[in-house]
Design an enzyme around this catalytic site. Sequence first.
Site, PDB file in Angstrom:
ATOM      1  CB  CYS A 120      46.864 -65.203  46.193  1.00 50.54           C
ATOM      2  SG  CYS A 120      47.588 -66.722  46.871  1.00 50.54           S
ATOM      3  CB  CYS A 130      48.791 -68.894  49.146  1.00 50.63           C
ATOM      4  SG  CYS A 130      49.308 -69.691  47.689  1.00 50.63           S
ATOM      5  CE  LYS A 195      45.669 -72.173  43.537  1.00 51.70           C
ATOM      6  NZ  LYS A 195      46.208 -70.637  43.695  1.00 51.70           N
ATOM      7  NE  ARG A 217      51.079 -72.275  45.523  1.00 55.51           N
ATOM      8  CZ  ARG A 217      52.236 -71.367  46.048  1.00 55.51           C
ATOM      9  NH1 ARG A 217      52.788 -71.124  47.070  1.00 55.51           N
ATOM     10  NH2 ARG A 217      52.937 -70.480  45.003  1.00 55.51           N
ATOM     11  CD  GLU A 233      37.432 -75.908  50.363  1.00 52.21           C
ATOM     12  OE1 GLU A 233      36.976 -74.799  50.822  1.00 52.21           O
ATOM     13  OE2 GLU A 233      38.336 -76.175  51.270  1.00 52.21           O
ATOM     14  CE  LYS A 248      45.153 -71.827  39.470  1.00 45.75           C
ATOM     15  NZ  LYS A 248      45.308 -70.921  40.256  1.00 45.75           N
ATOM     16  CB  SER A 274      50.235 -71.429  33.550  1.00 44.75           C
ATOM     17  OG  SER A 274      50.439 -72.066  34.557  1.00 44.75           O
ATOM     18  CE1 TYR A 313      47.646 -66.822  32.059  1.00 40.35           C
ATOM     19  CE2 TYR A 313      47.028 -69.325  32.317  1.00 40.35           C
ATOM     20  CZ  TYR A 313      47.477 -67.802  32.952  1.00 40.35           C
ATOM     21  OH  TYR A 313      47.827 -67.905  34.178  1.00 40.35           O
TER      22      TYR A 313
HETATM   23  C1  PBG Z   1      48.157 -67.816  43.110  1.00 34.27           C
HETATM   24  C2  PBG Z   1      47.763 -68.136  41.784  1.00 34.27           C
HETATM   25  C3  PBG Z   1      48.157 -69.402  41.142  1.00 34.27           C
HETATM   26  C4  PBG Z   1      47.570 -69.649  40.032  1.00 34.27           C
HETATM   27  C5  PBG Z   1      46.485 -68.471  40.021  1.00 34.27           C
HETATM   28  N1  PBG Z   1      46.704 -67.959  41.288  1.00 34.27           N
HETATM   29  C6  PBG Z   1      49.395 -70.255  41.475  1.00 34.27           C
HETATM   30  C7  PBG Z   1      49.593 -71.113  42.599  1.00 34.27           C
HETATM   31  O1  PBG Z   1      48.681 -71.528  43.363  1.00 34.27           O
HETATM   32  O2  PBG Z   1      50.574 -71.766  42.700  1.00 34.27           O
HETATM   33  C8  PBG Z   1      47.662 -70.564  38.658  1.00 34.27           C
HETATM   34  C9  PBG Z   1      47.334 -69.999  37.399  1.00 34.27           C
HETATM   35  C10 PBG Z   1      47.879 -70.696  36.148  1.00 34.27           C
HETATM   36  O3  PBG Z   1      48.666 -71.775  36.316  1.00 34.27           O
HETATM   37  O4  PBG Z   1      47.369 -70.203  35.187  1.00 34.27           O
HETATM   38  N2  PBG Z   1      47.926 -68.706  44.236  1.00 34.27           N
HETATM   39 ZN    ZN Z   2      49.109 -68.089  45.928  1.00 28.79          ZN
END
Ligand code: PBG
Ligand code: ZN
Length: 326
Positions: A120, A130, A195, A217, A233, A248, A274, A313
């Site tokens: 990314c 991104c 995503k 985004r 997708e 995700k 996260s 994590y």
């Molecule tokens: C980058 C990316 C993101 C995450 C994984 N790859 C952040 C986003 O899209 O803003 C999020 C992972 C997480 O929150 O643990 N594109």
């Molecule tokens: Zn990204």
Amino acid sequence: MTLFSRPRRLRRTPIIRDLVTETSFRLNGLIQPYFVTEGKSIHEEIAGLPGIFRESPDALVKSVSDDLKLGIQKIMLFGVTERKDAMASSSMDDRNPVIAATRQLKQKFGDDLFIGADVCLCAYTDTGHCGVTVNDRIDNDRSVEVLAEMALALAKAGVDCVAPSDMMDGRVGAIRERLEESGFHDTLIMAYTAKYASAYYGPFREAAKSAPGKGDRKGYQMDLRNRTEALRELQLDDQEGADIVMVKPALAYLDIISDFKNHSALPVAAYNVSGEYTAVKLMAQAGLADEKLMVLENLTAIQRAGASIILTYHLRDILRNGWQHA
Ligand code: PBG
Ligand code: ZN
């Protein structure tokens, strides 16, 4: 009462409950994420992700060695850098921390370690988006060209798997083509297929220094109100050559995980992101609920929904504390 059906009969003892269990928590599908930054001897805890660190390649190799002894064999690397520009050129150059770390890790561990890398541009663009911005717009096709180059650079460094998380159209196909024509026939693509634009990425963006400067985004990540769109997708990523399809975040999207399981022959992954991790950590720290029970409940639910692979994590804590032995 004379009841013919008493569901509680099957819940009376632990042995009976184990006898009829439909899902067993499976450790083998778990992947631990790491954040790699430039420099030397850097090992700093990330404020919004308790127990997770930002590390320079030398420190990362040490951490991964320790984690391997613990039983972590599958990892996913995310780059963090201050070197940002319009075309995300630090995403693929020799000083890129993920590339540097991968070279060292592969030399040291070979196939004893499975290395995935995020593909990314948000950690590398000066906008924090991104994709690359051309004439004030995020240019899909130019972004895809850069992403394919980045994926190739990672494959050359030795990653086993590239994981495009950008959500540009056509990137899986472009990456597959670039890898095939360059002889990387065995590099896996784990596509972030569905995503969603989610509030749960908050701690990650702080960790990766990748928050967009302006805007959000929503022009490329999916709208959380949509379910059927995820199947579109899925179809595209399958056709374009993905090996693994991902949903995700995970916990608020169990319906999407279930749909993927029912509509695809590919392995389904989910990213326990996260914000989902930190929510559990903060609740545990406040003494409001048991951390082990929350972790096992969340991860088992994600597996029950249909994901065989989970990026989480929590993996290091699970192994350290022996939480896998319920
Ligand atoms: C980058 C990316 C993101 C995450 C994984 N790859 C952040 C986003 O899209 O803003 C999020 C992972 C997480 O929150 O643990 N594109
Ligand atoms: Zn990204």
